[in-house]
Write a protein that holds these residues in place. Structure first.
Motif, PDB file in Angstrom:
ATOM      1  N   GLY A  82       0.990  -0.759  -0.139  1.00  0.00           N
ATOM      2  CA  GLY A  82       0.100   0.087   0.334  1.00  0.00           C
ATOM      3  C   GLY A  82       0.816   1.314   0.220  1.00  0.00           C
ATOM      4  N   CYS A  83       0.368   2.072   0.144  1.00  0.00           N
ATOM      5  CA  CYS A  83       0.853   4.026  -0.746  1.00  0.00           C
ATOM      6  C   CYS A  83      -0.517   4.240  -0.611  1.00  0.00           C
ATOM      7  N   ALA A  84      -0.038   5.739  -0.283  1.00  0.00           N
ATOM      8  CA  ALA A  84      -0.136   7.483   0.398  1.00  0.00           C
ATOM      9  C   ALA A  84       0.221   8.376  -0.408  1.00  0.00           C
ATOM     10  N   ASP A  85      -0.219   9.298  -0.147  1.00  0.00           N
ATOM     11  CA  ASP A  85       0.190  10.477  -1.150  1.00  0.00           C
ATOM     12  C   ASP A  85       2.372  10.889  -0.646  1.00  0.00           C
ATOM     13  N   SER A  86       2.225  10.773   0.895  1.00  0.00           N
ATOM     14  CA  SER A  86       3.873  10.678   0.676  1.00  0.00           C
ATOM     15  C   SER A  86       4.055   9.776   1.790  1.00  0.00           C
ATOM     16  N   PHE A  87       3.524   7.982   1.504  1.00  0.00           N
ATOM     17  CA  PHE A  87       4.356   7.257   2.362  1.00  0.00           C
ATOM     18  C   PHE A  87       3.763   5.963   1.563  1.00  0.00           C
ATOM     19  N   ILE A  88       4.959   5.406   0.962  1.00  0.00           N
ATOM     20  CA  ILE A  88       5.265   4.057   0.210  1.00  0.00           C
ATOM     21  C   ILE A  88       5.937   2.823   1.595  1.00  0.00           C
ATOM     22  N   CYS A  89       4.618   1.591   1.567  1.00  0.00           N
ATOM     23  CA  CYS A  89       4.942   1.087   2.512  1.00  0.00           C
ATOM     24  C   CYS A  89       6.379  -0.270   2.357  1.00  0.00           C
ATOM     25  N   LEU A  90       7.178   0.189   1.741  1.00  0.00           N
ATOM     26  CA  LEU A  90       8.617  -0.054   1.367  1.00  0.00           C
ATOM     27  C   LEU A  90       9.544  -0.183   1.919  1.00  0.00           C
ATOM     28  N   PRO A  91      10.997  -0.445   2.423  1.00  0.00           N
ATOM     29  CA  PRO A  91      12.582   0.127   3.974  1.00  0.00           C
ATOM     30  C   PRO A  91      12.396   0.905   3.084  1.00  0.00           C
ATOM     31  N   ASP A  92      14.093   1.695   3.510  1.00  0.00           N
ATOM     32  CA  ASP A  92      14.874   2.455   2.426  1.00  0.00           C
ATOM     33  C   ASP A  92      15.611   1.524   1.793  1.00  0.00           C
ATOM     34  N   ASP A  93      15.893   2.528   0.741  1.00  0.00           N
ATOM     35  CA  ASP A  93      17.062   1.494   0.313  1.00  0.00           C
ATOM     36  C   ASP A  93      16.555  -0.091  -0.729  1.00  0.00           C
ATOM     37  N   HIS A  94      15.538  -0.087  -0.969  1.00  0.00           N
ATOM     38  CA  HIS A  94      14.297  -1.212  -1.304  1.00  0.00           C
ATOM     39  C   HIS A  94      14.750  -2.105  -3.416  1.00  0.00           C
ATOM     40  N   CYS A  95      14.539  -1.033  -3.770  1.00  0.00           N
ATOM     41  CA  CYS A  95      14.719  -0.462  -5.496  1.00  0.00           C
ATOM     42  C   CYS A  95      15.527  -0.648  -5.840  1.00  0.00           C
ATOM     43  N   ASP A  96      16.149  -1.170  -7.521  1.00  0.00           N
ATOM     44  CA  ASP A  96      16.694  -0.791  -7.847  1.00  0.00           C
ATOM     45  C   ASP A  96      16.501  -0.259  -9.080  1.00  0.00           C
ATOM     46  N   LEU A  97      15.145   0.163  -9.565  1.00  0.00           N
ATOM     47  CA  LEU A  97      14.097   1.121 -10.039  1.00  0.00           C
ATOM     48  C   LEU A  97      12.982   1.300  -9.533  1.00  0.00           C
ATOM     49  N   ALA A  98      12.404   2.543  -9.593  1.00  0.00           N
ATOM     50  CA  ALA A  98      10.967   2.849  -9.103  1.00  0.00           C
ATOM     51  C   ALA A  98      10.891   3.893 -10.338  1.00  0.00           C
TER      52      ALA A  98
END
Length: 144
Positions: A82-98
């Motif tokens: 889930g996500c909202a305007d300024s929060f994405i429910c993922l940890p820091d430094d998690h993705c290679d591409l967003a």
């Protein structure tokens, strides 16, 4: 494009008013997914339709969809947060591409949203934002 396939500012291209141009060979988001190394992680923010699913699966890339509510038809090889305007429910430094395709115009605070998207990227990760433009519905001139 530079050698790594990313769009870049070319100081040798003369522009009007100091603006920069994106090379016409600049990749689309699906091409960026296809270019990732096997095992990479891509966050598709605003994932309605799961449009990056086939490319991610073919490339051996883990696709994480992020949206306010989970859209129907999640592929077996993808996950959802889930996500909202300024929060994405993922940890820091998690993705290679967003990738945020046609999402920016729906958020309340574009700067906070962009900062949050950068937070989930690994160091050296890439962010791709697509947004509509009122210029896209106008005729193009020869120098576009």
């Amino acid at each position: 494009m530079n050698d790594s396939g990313n769009c870049r500012f070319d100081p040798n291209v003369e522009t009007k008013g100091g603006d920069w141009r994106v090379d016409s060979r600049c990749p689309a988001s699906i091409e960026l997914v296809r270019s990732l190394a096997k095992g990479s992680i891509v966050a598709d923010i605003g994932c309605h339709g799961w449009l990056l699913s086939d490319a991610a699966h073919a490339a051996g890339v883990h696709l994480i969809g992020a949206d306010r509510a989970e859209p129907p038809g999640r592929p077996e090889h993808a996950s959802f947060v889930g996500c909202a305007d300024s929060f994405i429910c993922l940890p820091d430094d998690h993705c290679d591409l967003a990738i945020a395709s046609h999402v920016l115009e729906h958020v309340v605070d574009a700067v906070a949203f962009t900062a949050e998207t950068l937070r989930i990227l690994k160091p050296g990760g890439r962010l791709w934002i697509e947004a509509p433009s009122e210029l896209s519905c106008q005729g193009r001139s020869a120098d576009d």
